[in-house]
Scaffold this motif. Structure first.
Motif, short mmCIF file in Angstrom:
data_model
loop_
_atom_site.label_atom_id
_atom_site.label_comp_id
_atom_site.label_asym_id
_atom_site.label_seq_id
_atom_site.Cartn_x
_atom_site.Cartn_y
_atom_site.Cartn_z
N GLN A 96 0.86 -1.19 0.00
CA GLN A 96 0.00 0.00 0.00
C GLN A 96 0.90 1.24 0.00
N TYR A 97 1.42 1.55 -1.18
CA TYR A 97 2.49 2.55 -1.28
C TYR A 97 1.99 3.98 -1.06
N ASP A 98 0.77 4.29 -1.49
CA ASP A 98 0.26 5.64 -1.27
C ASP A 98 0.14 5.93 0.22
N LYS A 99 -0.30 4.95 0.99
CA LYS A 99 -0.41 5.13 2.44
C LYS A 99 0.97 5.17 3.08
N ALA A 100 1.92 4.41 2.53
CA ALA A 100 3.29 4.47 3.04
C ALA A 100 3.86 5.87 2.85
N VAL A 101 3.60 6.47 1.70
CA VAL A 101 4.10 7.83 1.43
C VAL A 101 3.53 8.82 2.44
N LEU A 106 4.74 12.31 7.23
CA LEU A 106 4.62 12.68 8.64
C LEU A 106 5.95 12.48 9.37
N GLU A 107 6.63 11.39 9.06
CA GLU A 107 7.94 11.14 9.66
C GLU A 107 8.89 12.30 9.36
N SER A 108 8.95 12.70 8.09
CA SER A 108 9.83 13.79 7.68
C SER A 108 9.47 15.09 8.39
N ALA A 109 8.17 15.37 8.48
CA ALA A 109 7.72 16.62 9.10
C ALA A 109 8.08 16.65 10.59
N TYR A 110 7.94 15.52 11.27
CA TYR A 110 8.25 15.49 12.70
C TYR A 110 9.76 15.57 12.95
N TYR A 111 10.56 14.97 12.10
CA TYR A 111 12.01 15.11 12.24
C TYR A 111 12.43 16.57 12.08
N ALA A 122 16.24 13.08 3.89
CA ALA A 122 16.38 11.71 3.38
C ALA A 122 15.04 11.00 3.32
N VAL A 123 14.22 11.20 4.35
CA VAL A 123 12.90 10.56 4.37
C VAL A 123 12.01 11.15 3.28
N LYS A 124 12.12 12.46 3.07
CA LYS A 124 11.32 13.11 2.03
C LYS A 124 11.68 12.56 0.66
N ASP A 128 9.19 10.75 -1.91
CA ASP A 128 9.02 11.23 -3.28
C ASP A 128 9.25 10.13 -4.31
N ALA A 129 10.19 9.22 -4.01
CA ALA A 129 10.47 8.12 -4.94
C ALA A 129 9.27 7.19 -5.08
N LEU A 130 8.45 7.12 -4.04
CA LEU A 130 7.29 6.23 -4.05
C LEU A 130 5.98 6.96 -4.34
#
Length: 544
Positions: A96-101, A106-111, A122-124, A128-130
């Motif tokens: 479920q790649y859209d949900k993974a993105v 959120l991970e990127s924003a919190y970091y 790096a997370v962003k 973006d790759a997915l």
């Protein structure tokens, strides 16, 4: 108080270091406040890990997200980011790649909230790759009045509408052999199926312009421009306001051919002999620009052209709007699967997306030029042919530029197979790959690509955002998914198929007249080469 503040800063640094260590090592070494609520949230996290290990990914995701929300509410942003990373990884296991993105975003924003800048970036990039996305456009024509309006305040040599096509063709063995009587300006149009507006020539600063007199003569005979790649191989110290520079500018003016004067390109990289500080580079570019703007104002355009990478220092080298006529970029892609976020050994990067930074920074005030660029059809580390990948990237480039990047006004293909002894092999040559040549021919056949400086086209593409005309339209799209290549795009309205296409830019004729006055949703379904549905993206519009 001063001492206390110092201690507080020290503690903040220590906390950040501990958090960074926990995030980077992938261990459970989180920063855990000693409260009952904290204990509860960590119990939730431990439940999530247990479910994850058992392969119960959906249940694990619910727990990770619950923990992430609680931690974010408590401003434990670093730990919250870790929860969403785990959730994203679990979504990947469910395909479920859209949900993974969404989780990685959120991970990127919190970091970012706890100043883990590089981790956030790096997370962003992984997200973006997915990331799946779609942008729709429809073909239309510009009136003569619109063309006239666009012709105002153009930069030197800039077309009002359309993209000048060019190439570096001097090393193309099928089109150039000066000793054998073949010259690229004569042969390349036959080879590529279309006259090119200009050709790139490398030129060593310090030489007289007469050293490329034959190239100038042929350009004049064939009605083509020259992109002069000016290289100060002895460093920027040799660039001075002196008799040589003044004469060079006067000779360029007297050449009677359009010249894109690309001075000391890729200055943001560390590989060029003219590498210097931004201050020195800007000083020298301005010096050269002042001379050429004075001595050759009619047929010479000053081109500032960094490399697309490294991205972080590009803007520091910009000489200023007064001195730059065009903003160029070197845009290359070589197959590299090492950063595959799915760890399947596939390069999921987008060649055309590398243009985004330059375009977003400068296209509102300068015409953009792909000063040189290509996609390699060989994975050099394995010497493995990746033609299918390079063909798709090339198709997408030339199909998408007219729609998504209307301020790109020139694009030069670097037609060379390079096999250097100290560098990676770079197989960019169209003359050695029939599939790549076919993709290139098809791409530039679009009348939006111009064969002459001074020409223009009425063809244009309007974005479909909130409204669409109630008539038959040729609809095209920029479609991106986690898959590096696509095989088919299907358009649906109200669950009914209204169009299908099997190659970028995914063009289909759709009749919107039957929906006049209605709000509709255009569903865009993207399939891979094996016919598997990858994603469905929706565009909501009013038909009027």
């Amino acid at each position: 108080m001063k001492g206390l503040k110092g201690v507080q800063k020290g503690l903040q640094k220590l906390l950040a270091a501990v958090l960074a260590a926990a995030l980077l090592t992938g261990t459970a070494a989180f920063v855990q406040p000693g409260t009952a609520e904290a204990a509860s949230v960590w119990n939730v996290y431990n439940d999530a890990r247990r479910l994850d290990a058992q392969g119960k990914y959906a249940q694990a995701i619910a727990k990770y997200e619950q923990a992430g929300r609680t931690m974010a509410a408590s401003r434990e942003y670093g730990n919250a980011g870790r929860m969403y990373r785990n959730a994203g990884d679990a979504y990947i296991k469910l395909n479920q790649y859209d949900k993974a993105v969404a989780s990685y975003d959120l991970e990127s924003a919190y970091y970012a909230k706890v100043n883990l800048v590089q981790d956030s970036i790096a997370v962003k990039r992984k997200a973006d790759a997915l990331r799946s996305s779609v942008e729709l456009y429809y073909e239309t024509g510009l009136s003569s009045a619109a063309i006239k309006n666009r012709s105002r305040n153009l930069a030197p040599l800039e077309p009002a509408n359309g993209i000048l096509i060019g190439a570096y063709a001097e090393q193309n063995k099928k089109t150039h052999n000066s000793a054998g009587g073949k010259f690229y300006t004569d042969e390349y149009p036959k080879f590529s199926g279309k006259k090119h507006a200009g050709y790139l020539i490398y030129f060593t600063y310090g030489q007289p312009l007469s050293s490329i007199q034959r190239h100038i003569k042929k350009a004049k005979e064939n009605g083509t421009a020259i992109e002069l790649g000016v290289q100060p191989l002895n460093g920027l110290g040799e660039v001075k306001d002196n008799a040589y520079l003044r004469q060079l500018a006067k000779d360029a003016a007297a050449a009677e051919v359009p010249i894109f004067f690309r001075f000391a390109n890729e200055m943001n990289g560390n590989w060029a002999p003219w590498k210097s500080t931004p201050k020195t580079y800007i000083e020298k570019f301005r010096l050269v620009a002042d001379v050429f703007h004075k001595e050759a104002p009619d047929n010479v355009a000053m081109v500032w052209a960094p490399g697309a990478n490294p991205i972080d220092n590009i803007q520091s080298y910009y000489p200023g709007d007064k001195y730059v006529d065009w903003v160029g970029v070197s845009l290359y892609s070589i197959y590299n699967p090492t950063n595959d976020p799915l760890k399947q050994g596939i390069d999921r990067s987008s060649h055309i997306a590398k243009l985004d930074a330059i375009y977003n920074w400068y296209a509102d005030r300068k015409p953009i030029m792909i000063a040189e660029g290509s996609v390699s059809y060989m994975y050099p580390e394995k010497m493995r042919d990746v033609t299918d990948w390079s063909v798709y990237q090339t198709q997408q480039l030339y199909a998408t530029l007219p729609m998504k990047y209307p301020k790109v006004k020139a694009a030069f293909w670097f037609d060379v197979d390079s096999k250097g002894k100290t560098d990676r092999v770079k197989y960019y040559g169209l003359y050695n790959n029939d599939k790549m040549l076919a993709a290139y021919k098809k791409g530039i056949a679009n009348p939006y690509y111009l064969s002459d400086v001074g020409s223009s086209t009425t063809l244009t593409y309007n974005p479909i955002k909130t409204t669409v005309p109630a008539k038959k339209l040729k609809v095209s799209g920029y479609v991106k998914t986690w898959s590096p290549t696509l095989g088919k795009v299907v358009y649906k309205i109200g669950g009914k198929q209204v169009g299908v296409s099997t190659t970028p830019p995914w063009t289909a004729e759709i009749d919107f007249s039957k929906y006049k006055g209605k709000n509709i949703t255009i569903d865009v379904q993207a399939y891979d080469k094996q016919g598997k549905l990858l994603t469905t993206q929706s565009v909501k519009v009013k038909v009027q």
